[in-house]
Motif scaffolding. Structure first.
Motif, PDB file in Angstrom:
ATOM      1  N   LEU A   9       0.904  -1.299   0.169  1.00 44.37           N
ATOM      2  CA  LEU A   9       0.089  -0.108  -0.123  1.00 44.37           C
ATOM      3  C   LEU A   9       0.660   1.348  -0.090  1.00 44.37           C
ATOM      4  CD1 LEU A   9      -2.383  -1.005   2.744  1.00 44.37           C
ATOM      5  CD2 LEU A   9      -2.606  -1.432   0.454  1.00 44.37           C
ATOM      6  N   GLY A  10       0.266   2.262  -0.781  1.00 49.94           N
ATOM      7  CA  GLY A  10       1.078   3.406  -0.956  1.00 49.94           C
ATOM      8  C   GLY A  10       0.397   4.651  -1.180  1.00 49.94           C
ATOM      9  N   ASN A  11       0.781   5.735  -0.524  1.00 46.75           N
ATOM     10  CA  ASN A  11       0.078   7.044  -1.210  1.00 46.75           C
ATOM     11  C   ASN A  11       1.172   8.081  -1.430  1.00 46.75           C
ATOM     12  OD1 ASN A  11      -2.251   6.432   1.491  1.00 46.75           O
ATOM     13  ND2 ASN A  11      -2.937   7.214  -0.564  1.00 46.75           N
ATOM     14  N   THR A  12       0.782   9.102  -2.369  1.00 49.90           N
ATOM     15  CA  THR A  12       1.488   9.971  -2.882  1.00 49.90           C
ATOM     16  C   THR A  12       0.542  11.350  -2.847  1.00 49.90           C
ATOM     17  OG1 THR A  12       2.572  11.144  -4.746  1.00 49.90           O
ATOM     18  CG2 THR A  12       1.495   9.215  -5.385  1.00 49.90           C
ATOM     19  N   GLU A  13       1.251  12.466  -2.623  1.00 49.02           N
ATOM     20  CA  GLU A  13       0.286  13.749  -2.640  1.00 49.02           C
ATOM     21  C   GLU A  13       0.050  14.039  -4.330  1.00 49.02           C
ATOM     22  OE1 GLU A  13       2.847  16.837  -1.010  1.00 49.02           O
ATOM     23  OE2 GLU A  13       2.658  15.917   1.190  1.00 49.02           O
ATOM     24  N   VAL A  14       0.697  13.320  -5.121  1.00 46.04           N
ATOM     25  CA  VAL A  14       0.290  13.568  -6.470  1.00 46.04           C
ATOM     26  C   VAL A  14      -1.022  13.115  -6.899  1.00 46.04           C
ATOM     27  CG1 VAL A  14       0.898  12.718  -8.900  1.00 46.04           C
ATOM     28  CG2 VAL A  14       2.733  13.258  -7.251  1.00 46.04           C
ATOM     29  N   SER A  15      -1.653  12.150  -5.905  1.00 42.84           N
ATOM     30  CA  SER A  15      -3.139  12.050  -6.292  1.00 42.84           C
ATOM     31  C   SER A  15      -4.134  12.832  -5.992  1.00 42.84           C
ATOM     32  CB  SER A  15      -3.600  10.568  -5.446  1.00 42.84           C
ATOM     33  OG  SER A  15      -3.802  10.656  -3.895  1.00 42.84           O
ATOM     34  N   GLY A 100       4.542   9.839  -0.129  1.00 42.39           N
ATOM     35  CA  GLY A 100       5.065  10.457  -1.426  1.00 42.39           C
ATOM     36  C   GLY A 100       4.701  11.824  -1.300  1.00 42.39           C
ATOM     37  N   ARG A 101       5.598  12.880  -1.389  1.00 36.10           N
ATOM     38  CA  ARG A 101       5.516  14.340  -1.467  1.00 36.10           C
ATOM     39  C   ARG A 101       5.090  14.743  -2.833  1.00 36.10           C
ATOM     40  NH1 ARG A 101       8.085  12.322   2.373  1.00 36.10           N
ATOM     41  NH2 ARG A 101       9.916  13.708   2.801  1.00 36.10           N
ATOM     42  N   ASP A 102       4.489  15.824  -3.185  1.00 32.48           N
ATOM     43  CA  ASP A 102       4.277  16.342  -4.721  1.00 32.48           C
ATOM     44  C   ASP A 102       5.584  16.951  -5.047  1.00 32.48           C
ATOM     45  OD1 ASP A 102       3.486  17.805  -6.563  1.00 32.48           O
ATOM     46  OD2 ASP A 102       1.953  18.868  -5.928  1.00 32.48           O
ATOM     47  N   PHE A 103       6.143  16.110  -6.164  1.00 30.79           N
ATOM     48  CA  PHE A 103       7.463  16.289  -6.559  1.00 30.79           C
ATOM     49  C   PHE A 103       7.483  17.712  -7.397  1.00 30.79           C
ATOM     50  CE2 PHE A 103       5.908  12.993  -9.736  1.00 30.79           C
ATOM     51  CZ  PHE A 103       5.532  13.843 -10.840  1.00 30.79           C
ATOM     52  N   ARG A 104       6.444  18.250  -7.671  1.00 32.49           N
ATOM     53  CA  ARG A 104       6.823  19.564  -8.396  1.00 32.49           C
ATOM     54  C   ARG A 104       7.328  20.647  -7.273  1.00 32.49           C
ATOM     55  NH1 ARG A 104       0.675  20.531  -9.784  1.00 32.49           N
ATOM     56  NH2 ARG A 104       0.463  20.311  -7.693  1.00 32.49           N
ATOM     57  N   ARG A 105       7.001  20.489  -6.052  1.00 38.49           N
ATOM     58  CA  ARG A 105       7.441  21.294  -4.798  1.00 38.49           C
ATOM     59  C   ARG A 105       8.676  21.078  -4.092  1.00 38.49           C
ATOM     60  NH1 ARG A 105       1.531  21.846  -4.302  1.00 38.49           N
ATOM     61  NH2 ARG A 105       1.566  20.354  -2.407  1.00 38.49           N
ATOM     62  N   GLU A 106       8.862  19.679  -4.171  1.00 38.71           N
ATOM     63  CA  GLU A 106       9.836  19.139  -3.192  1.00 38.71           C
ATOM     64  C   GLU A 106      10.230  17.796  -3.670  1.00 38.71           C
ATOM     65  OE1 GLU A 106       8.841  18.531   0.834  1.00 38.71           O
ATOM     66  OE2 GLU A 106       6.984  18.915   0.272  1.00 38.71           O
ATOM     67  N   PRO A 107      11.436  17.136  -3.254  1.00 42.26           N
ATOM     68  CA  PRO A 107      11.968  15.736  -3.383  1.00 42.26           C
ATOM     69  C   PRO A 107      10.732  14.861  -2.979  1.00 42.26           C
ATOM     70  CG  PRO A 107      13.786  17.036  -2.683  1.00 42.26           C
ATOM     71  CD  PRO A 107      12.715  17.888  -2.366  1.00 42.26           C
ATOM     72  N   LYS A 172      -0.423  14.563 -16.881  1.00 40.43           N
ATOM     73  CA  LYS A 172       0.912  14.078 -16.503  1.00 40.43           C
ATOM     74  C   LYS A 172       2.133  14.776 -16.939  1.00 40.43           C
ATOM     75  CE  LYS A 172      -1.116   9.330 -15.902  1.00 40.43           C
ATOM     76  NZ  LYS A 172      -1.075   8.027 -16.580  1.00 40.43           N
ATOM     77  N   ARG A 173       1.998  14.818 -18.320  1.00 41.81           N
ATOM     78  CA  ARG A 173       3.441  15.538 -18.885  1.00 41.81           C
ATOM     79  C   ARG A 173       3.510  16.780 -18.212  1.00 41.81           C
ATOM     80  NH1 ARG A 173       4.549  19.499 -22.009  1.00 41.81           N
ATOM     81  NH2 ARG A 173       2.184  19.831 -22.328  1.00 41.81           N
ATOM     82  N   LYS A 174       2.684  17.670 -18.020  1.00 41.88           N
ATOM     83  CA  LYS A 174       2.871  18.933 -17.447  1.00 41.88           C
ATOM     84  C   LYS A 174       3.420  18.893 -15.810  1.00 41.88           C
ATOM     85  CE  LYS A 174       0.130  23.309 -16.416  1.00 41.88           C
ATOM     86  NZ  LYS A 174      -0.046  23.249 -15.076  1.00 41.88           N
ATOM     87  N   VAL A 175       2.785  17.995 -15.071  1.00 37.82           N
ATOM     88  CA  VAL A 175       2.931  17.687 -13.848  1.00 37.82           C
ATOM     89  C   VAL A 175       4.500  17.303 -13.875  1.00 37.82           C
ATOM     90  CG1 VAL A 175       2.737  16.286 -11.802  1.00 37.82           C
ATOM     91  CG2 VAL A 175       0.778  17.438 -12.969  1.00 37.82           C
ATOM     92  N   ILE A 176       4.951  16.299 -14.724  1.00 41.73           N
ATOM     93  CA  ILE A 176       6.257  15.769 -14.559  1.00 41.73           C
ATOM     94  C   ILE A 176       7.269  16.757 -14.989  1.00 41.73           C
ATOM     95  CG2 ILE A 176       7.646  14.082 -15.597  1.00 41.73           C
ATOM     96  CD1 ILE A 176       5.044  11.994 -15.889  1.00 41.73           C
ATOM     97  N   GLU A 177       6.905  17.451 -16.028  1.00 41.96           N
ATOM     98  CA  GLU A 177       7.866  18.503 -16.366  1.00 41.96           C
ATOM     99  C   GLU A 177       8.230  19.318 -15.352  1.00 41.96           C
ATOM    100  OE1 GLU A 177       6.205  20.141 -20.298  1.00 41.96           O
ATOM    101  OE2 GLU A 177       7.020  18.364 -21.144  1.00 41.96           O
ATOM    102  N   GLU A 178       7.291  20.074 -14.562  1.00 44.40           N
ATOM    103  CA  GLU A 178       7.516  20.805 -13.494  1.00 44.40           C
ATOM    104  C   GLU A 178       8.331  20.239 -12.412  1.00 44.40           C
ATOM    105  OE1 GLU A 178       3.716  22.543 -11.682  1.00 44.40           O
ATOM    106  OE2 GLU A 178       2.839  22.381 -13.838  1.00 44.40           O
ATOM    107  N   GLY A 179       8.177  18.837 -12.275  1.00 50.48           N
ATOM    108  CA  GLY A 179       8.909  18.210 -11.299  1.00 50.48           C
ATOM    109  C   GLY A 179      10.384  18.069 -11.720  1.00 50.48           C
ATOM    110  N   PHE A 180      10.587  17.830 -12.885  1.00 52.32           N
ATOM    111  CA  PHE A 180      11.921  17.752 -13.663  1.00 52.32           C
ATOM    112  C   PHE A 180      12.635  19.121 -13.564  1.00 52.32           C
ATOM    113  CE2 PHE A 180      12.263  13.997 -16.832  1.00 52.32           C
ATOM    114  CZ  PHE A 180      11.900  13.297 -15.760  1.00 52.32           C
ATOM    115  N   LYS A 181      11.907  20.471 -13.914  1.00 56.39           N
ATOM    116  CA  LYS A 181      12.331  21.640 -13.526  1.00 56.39           C
ATOM    117  C   LYS A 181      12.907  21.894 -12.296  1.00 56.39           C
ATOM    118  CE  LYS A 181      11.099  26.391 -14.726  1.00 56.39           C
ATOM    119  NZ  LYS A 181      10.222  27.110 -15.204  1.00 56.39           N
ATOM    120  N   ARG A 182      11.984  21.587 -11.255  1.00 54.99           N
ATOM    121  CA  ARG A 182      12.245  21.606  -9.709  1.00 54.99           C
ATOM    122  C   ARG A 182      13.783  21.035  -9.281  1.00 54.99           C
ATOM    123  NH1 ARG A 182      13.323  18.343  -6.136  1.00 54.99           N
ATOM    124  NH2 ARG A 182      11.789  16.917  -6.974  1.00 54.99           N
TER     125      ARG A 182
END
Length: 331
Positions: A9-15, A100-107, A172-182
């Motif tokens: 079982l896992g959770n991530t703030e991404v959801s 798991g944290r929202d990877f757009r904002r922090e690791p 998904k693409r937009k969210v991932i690109e924001e994470g990559f940029k961060r």
């Protein structure tokens, strides 16, 4: 004991990002989905909420498939809390309560290494118990987005599936690109460092499954859809021989034209099995809609069906048992 089914079982703030996950009637309810899925496998309905997890349109959790296969084949289930908001109200192994944290904002998961080490210990203990095969399923709302982020960071142009027929690939693409940029990384930028990819972009389910798989040296069936491609990619990046691994999924994932399951599995170098389940003739709309691209996989549905088939039951037997369980639920 030959085979053991593990449900991680896992959770991530991404959801909680609106539109990214339909593994719950609302984004907020995705916090309850993993423990509720686990509880439903043991009881007539979950304890933590008063209904089984559904999509916003009311389609039932794939846990109903896993439960059906288990009732037929009677295989043992061990629930593992990789990192969730809430603990399930069933006996379980606790790895962490870290979400798991929202990877757009922090690791996303600075604790990835710690989670892997704990899960590795669990894998080693299961190895000592004489189990020959682990079948590892998961329940992780938002997990297809973290998995796709990992695949991209490791240099695979994979597209993950969705529990919706309208896979939110653009979001998904937009969210991932924001994470990559961060994180200051580019596509394929962490190919040589899969653990850093997990730390920056992953979720606790991925870290737990990786750890268990490293600790257990027998056969491992990664029971899930495109999320398990990310697990396989991480294991390969860590130098693990994938010849003892297989992904067991459902034909709905394999046939999903918005994702790249077969192509990406080939690139990674892992074999797969697809459960040939068919709900097209079901009396229930909630199940017939699986044929329209809703839900597809989760809670180890493909792997549970694999265990039922190995025990001598057919996919049609599993479908009949699912119908029976669904009839009981709605009555």
């Amino acid at each position: 004991m030959k085979s053991l089914f593990l449900l991680v079982l896992g959770n991530t703030e991404v959801s909680l990002i609106p539109g990214i996950s339909v593994a719950g009637a609302t984004p907020e309810l995705t916090k309850y989905t993993p423990p509720a899925d686990a509880e439903y496998l043991f009881y007539d309905k979950p304890k933590i909420i008063d209904a089984i997890p559904v999509t916003p349109e009311g389609h039932p959790t794939p846990a109903i498939i896993t439960k059906a296969a288990r009732e037929l084949a009677n295989f043992p289930i061990l629930v593992v809390r990789g990192g969730t908001y809430l603990a399930p109200k069933v006996p379980h192994v606790h790895i962490s309560s870290i979400v798991g944290r929202d990877f757009r904002r922090e690791p996303a998961l600075p604790e990835a290494g710690e989670i892997i080490e704990r899960a590795k210990l669990l894998g080693q203990e299961l190895e000592r118990s004489g189990i020959e095969e682990l079948v590892i399923g998961e329940s992780t709302p938002g997990g297809t987005t973290t998995a796709q982020a990992i695949l991209w960071a490791l240099g695979y142009e994979g597209k993950t599936s969705s529990a919706s027929p309208n896979n939110p690939q653009e979001l998904k693409r937009k969210v991932i690109e924001e994470g990559f940029k961060r994180a200051g990384i580019e596509f394929g930028g962490l190919k040589e460092n899969p653990l850093e990819a997990l730390r920056q972009l992953g979720d606790p389910m991925l870290a737990t499954v990786v750890g268990v798989s490293l600790g257990f040296k027998g056969d491992v069936v990664l029971a899930g859809g495109t999320q398990m491609l990310a697990v396989a990619a991480i294991l390969k990046g860590l130098g693990e021989d994938l010849s003892r691994f297989m992904i067991a999924t459902t034909r709905w994932v394999v046939e999903d034209k918005s994702a790249t399951f077969i192509k990406t599995a080939r690139e990674i170098g892992i074999i797969s099995y697809a459960a040939d389940l068919d709900f097209s003739k079901s009396e229930f709309k909630g199940l017939r809609d699986y044929e329209k691209g809703y839900v597809k996989e989760g809670v180890g549905a493909g792997g549970a069906t694999w265990l039922a088939v190995k025990a001598g039951f057919s996919p049609e037997d599993v479908v009949r048992k699912v119908e029976e369980l669904y009839r009981k639920l709605i009555s």
